[in-house]
Write an enzyme that holds these catalytic residues in place. Structure first.
Site, PDB file in Angstrom:
ATOM      1  N   ASN A 116      64.981   5.805  32.394  1.00 55.08           N
ATOM      2  CA  ASN A 116      63.736   6.590  32.420  1.00 55.08           C
ATOM      3  C   ASN A 116      63.877   7.946  31.721  1.00 55.08           C
ATOM      4  O   ASN A 116      62.886   8.543  31.309  1.00 55.08           O
ATOM      5  CB  ASN A 116      63.239   6.752  33.855  1.00 55.08           C
ATOM      6  CG  ASN A 116      62.698   5.427  34.365  1.00 55.08           C
ATOM      7  OD1 ASN A 116      62.131   4.659  33.591  1.00 55.08           O
ATOM      8  ND2 ASN A 116      62.891   5.143  35.640  1.00 55.08           N
ATOM      9  N   GLU A 144      70.248  -0.664  37.054  1.00 63.00           N
ATOM     10  CA  GLU A 144      71.022   0.571  36.911  1.00 63.00           C
ATOM     11  C   GLU A 144      71.567   0.922  38.297  1.00 63.00           C
ATOM     12  O   GLU A 144      70.796   0.955  39.253  1.00 63.00           O
ATOM     13  CB  GLU A 144      70.033   1.682  36.505  1.00 63.00           C
ATOM     14  CG  GLU A 144      70.336   2.405  35.255  1.00 63.00           C
ATOM     15  CD  GLU A 144      69.235   3.398  34.889  1.00 63.00           C
ATOM     16  OE1 GLU A 144      68.067   3.262  35.314  1.00 63.00           O
ATOM     17  OE2 GLU A 144      69.562   4.338  34.166  1.00 63.00           O
ATOM     18  N   SER A 161      62.830   5.613  40.683  1.00 59.79           N
ATOM     19  CA  SER A 161      62.894   5.728  39.226  1.00 59.79           C
ATOM     20  C   SER A 161      63.477   7.063  38.801  1.00 59.79           C
ATOM     21  O   SER A 161      63.950   7.202  37.677  1.00 59.79           O
ATOM     22  CB  SER A 161      61.484   5.604  38.638  1.00 59.79           C
ATOM     23  OG  SER A 161      60.909   4.385  38.991  1.00 59.79           O
ATOM     24  N   HIS A 180      68.445   0.518  40.662  1.00 62.19           N
ATOM     25  CA  HIS A 180      67.179   0.619  39.940  1.00 62.19           C
ATOM     26  C   HIS A 180      66.919  -0.666  39.163  1.00 62.19           C
ATOM     27  O   HIS A 180      67.454  -0.881  38.079  1.00 62.19           O
ATOM     28  CB  HIS A 180      67.242   1.849  39.004  1.00 62.19           C
ATOM     29  CG  HIS A 180      65.990   2.101  38.255  1.00 62.19           C
ATOM     30  ND1 HIS A 180      65.968   2.560  36.962  1.00 62.19           N
ATOM     31  CD2 HIS A 180      64.690   1.946  38.613  1.00 62.19           C
ATOM     32  CE1 HIS A 180      64.713   2.675  36.566  1.00 62.19           C
ATOM     33  NE2 HIS A 180      63.931   2.314  37.536  1.00 62.19           N
TER      34      HIS A 180
HETATM   35  P1  NAD Z   1      53.671  -0.007  44.318  1.00 63.75           P
HETATM   36  O1  NAD Z   1      52.638   1.042  44.395  1.00 63.75           O
HETATM   37  O2  NAD Z   1      53.330  -1.321  43.661  1.00 63.75           O
HETATM   38  O3  NAD Z   1      54.227  -0.368  45.776  1.00 63.75           O
HETATM   39  C1  NAD Z   1      54.685   0.599  46.681  1.00 63.75           C
HETATM   40  C2  NAD Z   1      54.625  -0.019  48.072  1.00 63.75           C
HETATM   41  O4  NAD Z   1      55.267   0.876  48.988  1.00 63.75           O
HETATM   42  C3  NAD Z   1      53.196  -0.238  48.576  1.00 63.75           C
HETATM   43  O5  NAD Z   1      53.044  -1.572  49.035  1.00 63.75           O
HETATM   44  C4  NAD Z   1      53.094   0.760  49.739  1.00 63.75           C
HETATM   45  O6  NAD Z   1      52.241   0.326  50.780  1.00 63.75           O
HETATM   46  C5  NAD Z   1      54.541   0.830  50.191  1.00 63.75           C
HETATM   47  N1  NAD Z   1      54.857   2.002  51.019  1.00 63.75           N
HETATM   48  C6  NAD Z   1      54.408   3.288  50.880  1.00 63.75           C
HETATM   49  N2  NAD Z   1      54.906   4.053  51.877  1.00 63.75           N
HETATM   50  C7  NAD Z   1      55.699   3.242  52.625  1.00 63.75           C
HETATM   51  C8  NAD Z   1      56.475   3.441  53.796  1.00 63.75           C
HETATM   52  N3  NAD Z   1      56.545   4.628  54.400  1.00 63.75           N
HETATM   53  N4  NAD Z   1      57.148   2.388  54.323  1.00 63.75           N
HETATM   54  C9  NAD Z   1      57.074   1.155  53.724  1.00 63.75           C
HETATM   55  N5  NAD Z   1      56.351   0.913  52.624  1.00 63.75           N
HETATM   56  C10 NAD Z   1      55.670   1.939  52.088  1.00 63.75           C
HETATM   57  O7  NAD Z   1      54.923   0.677  43.598  1.00 63.75           O
HETATM   58  P2  NAD Z   1      56.080  -0.024  42.719  1.00 63.75           P
HETATM   59  O8  NAD Z   1      55.669  -0.019  41.300  1.00 63.75           O
HETATM   60  O9  NAD Z   1      56.483  -1.292  43.384  1.00 63.75           O
HETATM   61  O10 NAD Z   1      57.239   1.069  42.850  1.00 63.75           O
HETATM   62  C11 NAD Z   1      58.075   1.100  43.995  1.00 63.75           C
HETATM   63  C12 NAD Z   1      59.337   1.875  43.667  1.00 63.75           C
HETATM   64  O11 NAD Z   1      60.012   1.231  42.583  1.00 63.75           O
HETATM   65  C13 NAD Z   1      59.101   3.314  43.228  1.00 63.75           C
HETATM   66  O12 NAD Z   1      60.155   4.116  43.689  1.00 63.75           O
HETATM   67  C14 NAD Z   1      59.137   3.206  41.701  1.00 63.75           C
HETATM   68  O13 NAD Z   1      59.490   4.424  41.096  1.00 63.75           O
HETATM   69  C15 NAD Z   1      60.226   2.168  41.533  1.00 63.75           C
HETATM   70  N6  NAD Z   1      60.180   1.439  40.270  1.00 63.75           N
HETATM   71  C16 NAD Z   1      59.001   1.070  39.727  1.00 63.75           C
HETATM   72  C17 NAD Z   1      58.991   0.377  38.532  1.00 63.75           C
HETATM   73  C18 NAD Z   1      57.696  -0.034  37.913  1.00 63.75           C
HETATM   74  O14 NAD Z   1      57.683  -0.410  36.736  1.00 63.75           O
HETATM   75  N7  NAD Z   1      56.578   0.010  38.642  1.00 63.75           N
HETATM   76  C19 NAD Z   1      60.197   0.029  37.894  1.00 63.75           C
HETATM   77  C20 NAD Z   1      61.402   0.393  38.505  1.00 63.75           C
HETATM   78  C21 NAD Z   1      61.392   1.103  39.699  1.00 63.75           C
END
Ligand code: NAD
Length: 283
Positions: free
Chosen positions: A190, A152, A119, A140
């Site tokens: 963001n 994005e 993000s 993204h």
């Molecule tokens: P989340 O907490 O739901 O999931 C993250 C996952 O990553 C978990 O299952 C965790 O076990 C796993 N993980 C952690 N370390 C790891 C590793 N070393 N190897 C493999 N897996 C690993 O988080 P999310 O909301 O899905 O966000 C994930 C990414 O997407 C982040 O970079 C976030 O900024 C981005 N993002 C999130 C959103 C949102 O609205 N939540 C929107 C766009 C982008």
């Protein structure tokens, strides 16, 4: 590049959503997390989403089975050994992501593009953890990935034209609309969102209104489909805090400073929908 096998690192809400989209568009998907149980939790989330579509007669049950059949899950890096393209969607933490990119460089085929769904973390920094920075790019997706049309695409300093074209082609194949953004913290979406979410948190902190009042203000007064506090709960308050910290540190402007109420919610483990409590309580 013709992407047949898509690797996804991180089976949380974004990783599982992207896996669902990709498998629904005919790609073979390898969904990786740090344990088999976490990868399987992502798969269960996809199954629930597809079951709901079957119940609403928006998807046939044999189509659901075919989509699920295209997704393999696991926690062994060998799983990613045939990926043409990888989307990293692990926890928003620069150290974790740099480590993942170094590992991906070692365990994926030499031709594979390595994309990140970060993000706010600079793409160029993640690319520097690999020996193929020209094949690293930001993709993204928005939350929830199966519903939101926008992706994005962010080029790092060294990203090649071929990698950019491959990312655009993949987004097109997944029926997404694309905007291009420079490799600056928070990119476009963001950069606009964080000051807005911050302001809603400050409004709550200063008892300007209840969470419901603040969200209704945005929905009925600004015509937003969701209020900022319910949106922050959907995104995950840990992710929101991390984004605000990156923007504040990198751009140095007060409008990005994380409110204490946000820090305290994260410290308490009230991370939003994913933990059952954030600014609201969920069943
Ligand atoms: P989340 O907490 O739901 O999931 C993250 C996952 O990553 C978990 O299952 C965790 O076990 C796993 N993980 C952690 N370390 C790891 C590793 N070393 N190897 C493999 N897996 C690993 O988080 P999310 O909301 O899905 O966000 C994930 C990414 O997407 C982040 O970079 C976030 O900024 C981005 N993002 C999130 C959103 C949102 O609205 N939540 C929107 C766009 C982008």
């Amino acid at each position: 590049m013709d992407v047949k096998v898509l690797g996804i690192v991180g089976a949380g809400q974004m990783g599982s959503g992207i896996a669902q989209v990709a498998a629904s568009h005919g790609l073979r998907v390898q969904l990786f997390d740090t344990s088999d149980a976490l990868a399987e939790t992502g798969m269960s989330r996809i199954r629930r989403q597809l079951d709901a579509r079957v119940a609403k007669q928006k998807l046939a049950s044999d189509q659901r089975d075919a989509i699920l059949g295209r997704i393999a899950t696991g926690s062994d890096e060998g799983l990613l050994g045939q990926a043409d393209f990888v989307v990293e969607a692990a926890t928003e933490d620069a150290g974790v992501k740099r480590d993942i990119f170094a590992r991906l460089d070692a365990c994926t085929p030499a031709h594979a593009v390595l994309a990140t769904n970060t993000s706010a973390i600079p793409i160029t920094k993640l690319a520097a953890a690999t020996g193929r920075p020209e094949q690293v790019i930001g993709m993204h997706f928005m939350n929830p990935a199966p519903v939101m049309r926008l992706v994005e695409i962010i080029r790092g300093l060294q990203t090649s034209d071929a990698t950019y074209d491959a990312a655009r082609a993949l987004a097109g194949h997944l029926d997404k609309e694309v905007i291009g953004a420079s490799d600056m913290p928070g990119f476009i979406v963001n950069r606009m969102l964080i000051p807005f979410l911050n302001e809603a948190c400050f409004a709550l902190q200063e008892s300007l209104g209840t969470p419901e009042d603040i969200d209704r203000g945005a929905k009925l007064g600004l015509n937003h489909p969701m209020g900022p506090l319910e949106l922050a709960d959907l995104i995950g308050l840990d992710t929101v805090l991390y984004m605000a910290e990156v923007l504040h540190r990198e751009l140095g402007e007060d409008k990005y400073r994380p409110p204490t109420i946000l820090r305290n919610h994260v410290a308490a483990g009230w991370l939003g929908r994913k933990t059952g409590r954030g600014f609201y309580i969920y069943d």
